[in-house]
Design an enzyme around this catalytic site. Structure first.
Site, PDB file in Angstrom:
ATOM      1  NE  ARG A 113      21.565  14.300 -12.360  1.00 30.28           N
ATOM      2  CZ  ARG A 113      20.857  13.441 -11.637  1.00 30.28           C
ATOM      3  NH1 ARG A 113      20.750  12.187 -12.032  1.00 30.28           N
ATOM      4  NH2 ARG A 113      20.241  13.813 -10.533  1.00 30.28           N
ATOM      5  CG  HIS A 140      16.551   8.505 -13.100  1.00 26.25           C
ATOM      6  ND1 HIS A 140      17.787   8.228 -13.667  1.00 26.25           N
ATOM      7  CD2 HIS A 140      16.815   9.014 -11.857  1.00 26.25           C
ATOM      8  CE1 HIS A 140      18.740   8.554 -12.811  1.00 26.25           C
ATOM      9  NE2 HIS A 140      18.181   9.024 -11.713  1.00 26.25           N
ATOM     10  CD  GLN A 143      17.873   5.416  -8.665  1.00 29.61           C
ATOM     11  OE1 GLN A 143      18.753   6.260  -8.576  1.00 29.61           O
ATOM     12  NE2 GLN A 143      17.805   4.366  -7.850  1.00 29.61           N
ATOM     13  CG  ASP A 235      12.388  11.209  -6.022  1.00 28.50           C
ATOM     14  OD1 ASP A 235      13.370  11.543  -5.321  1.00 28.50           O
ATOM     15  OD2 ASP A 235      12.316  11.453  -7.241  1.00 28.50           O
ATOM     16  CB  CYS A 275      15.975   7.508  -6.622  1.00 25.46           C
ATOM     17  SG  CYS A 275      14.889   8.937  -6.447  1.00 25.46           S
ATOM     18  NE  ARG A 303      21.579   4.991 -10.635  1.00 27.11           N
ATOM     19  CZ  ARG A 303      21.625   6.324 -10.818  1.00 27.11           C
ATOM     20  NH1 ARG A 303      21.407   7.138  -9.799  1.00 27.11           N
ATOM     21  NH2 ARG A 303      21.862   6.837 -12.004  1.00 27.11           N
TER      22      ARG A 303
END
Length: 316
Positions: A113, A140, A143, A235, A275, A303
């Site tokens: 990440r 991502h 996600q 987001d 998210c 997740r």
């Protein structure tokens, strides 16, 4: 389900984004996610990662990604090892390639990440073990698998739905949602100012997938693009590392805030996804975030189940 049920052709493969995955392969991983969620809610205990290890490399902080990887791997009997930039030499005193070759000798898999997509690609190229992209500036993938899982739970289907992302369309979330939607036959709309719309390259990548699946891709700064959306998604306006542009970004994005009026503008019983983390009062109002149309907590839980499914499918 016994461990051998996860003995798929995916073993040893990396997940860097969803570009090279077929719709059927994505749906297979999704089926695994529904299965492990069912097992978890039934209180079943499995040890399918017994004797396995995973290196968790985090350049960027995280709540959901770190918690999902550590708990999913640990409760299956595996040993996750967290590594921040303060713990290893990644890309500084030691090249990414050399770090990859060392970790590949010691771990069953690697999660990354961080900032650069190039780094996760180098880890996959040189480590010799599965590498999972936990987030880069470009993609991502874990996600958005949780996002489509949440949509399928709620609507009972994916193909033919319409998802509209509202906000900054340049970075990982809008790009990844466009990609997975185009693969799975979900119409993808982007409601964003012209200054914050995605580069043409990601659109060119997604368009052939959308044509094949029957999905439509629409990018606009006109509010009418949200009409008919089954889901509005947003987001944070200020991503990690972009704090210097905060005032200008907020000015540009204020008209694209997800609020009750925008939710009504879809003309449907639209759900809301995010998210997380969220800045309530900026990209989304508190009444929408906390309201009955919000599925953010199911999405957050998913997740873990999608990440467990990915690891079960990929790790030898």
């Amino acid at each position: 389900m016994e461990a051998e049920k996860f003995d798929t052709p995916f073993k040893g493969r990396s997940l860097l984004n969803w570009i090279d995955w077929t719709p059927d392969e994505i749906l297979q991983i999704l089926d695994y996610a529904f299965l492990v969620k069912k097992q978890s809610h039934a209180g079943e205990v499995h040890q399918r990662f017994l004797g396995k290890t995973i290196a968790l490399i985090f350049e960027k902080r995280s709540t959901r990604t770190r918690s999902s990887f550590e708990t999913a791997f640990g409760e299956e009997g595996g040993h996750p090892v967290f590594m921040s930039t303060a713990d290893i030499q990644l890309g500084e005193k030691e090249s990414v390639e050399d770090t990859a070759r060392v970790l590949g000798r010691m771990f069953s898999a690697i999660e990354f990440r961080g900032f650069k997509q190039e780094h996760v690609e180098l880890l996959a190229k040189y480590s010799g073990v599965p590498v999972i992209n936990g987030l880069t500036d470009d993609f991502h993938p874990t996600q958005v698998l949780a996002d489509v899982m949440t949509l399928k739970e709620h609507f009972g289907r994916l193909k033919g739905l319409k998802l509209c992302f509202c906000g900054d369309g340049r970075f990982n979330m809008a790009r990844s949602l466009m990609l997975i939607c185009s693969k799975l036959g979900i119409d993808f709309a982007l409601y964003a100012p012209k200054e914050l719309q995605p580069d043409s390259r990601i659109v060119e990548i997604c368009e052939p997938f959308a044509k094949k699946s029957g999905a439509r891709i629409t990018i606009s700064d006109e509010k009418s693009v949200v009409e008919g959306a089954d889901c509005l998604y947003t987001d944070v306006w200020i991503s990690m590392g972009e704090d210097t542009s905060k005032e200008e970004r907020c000015r540009l994005l204020q008209p694209y805030q997800v609020n009750a009026e925008l939710m009504r503008s879809t003309g449907k019983d639209t759900v809301f996804l995010h998210c997380l983390p969220a800045v309530k009062g900026q990209e989304v109002t508190a009444d929408v975030f906390e309201g009955s149309s919000s599925l953010v907590w199911d999405e957050a839980e998913n997740r873990k189940h999608t990440i467990k499914a990915i690891m079960l499918a990929l790790i030898k």
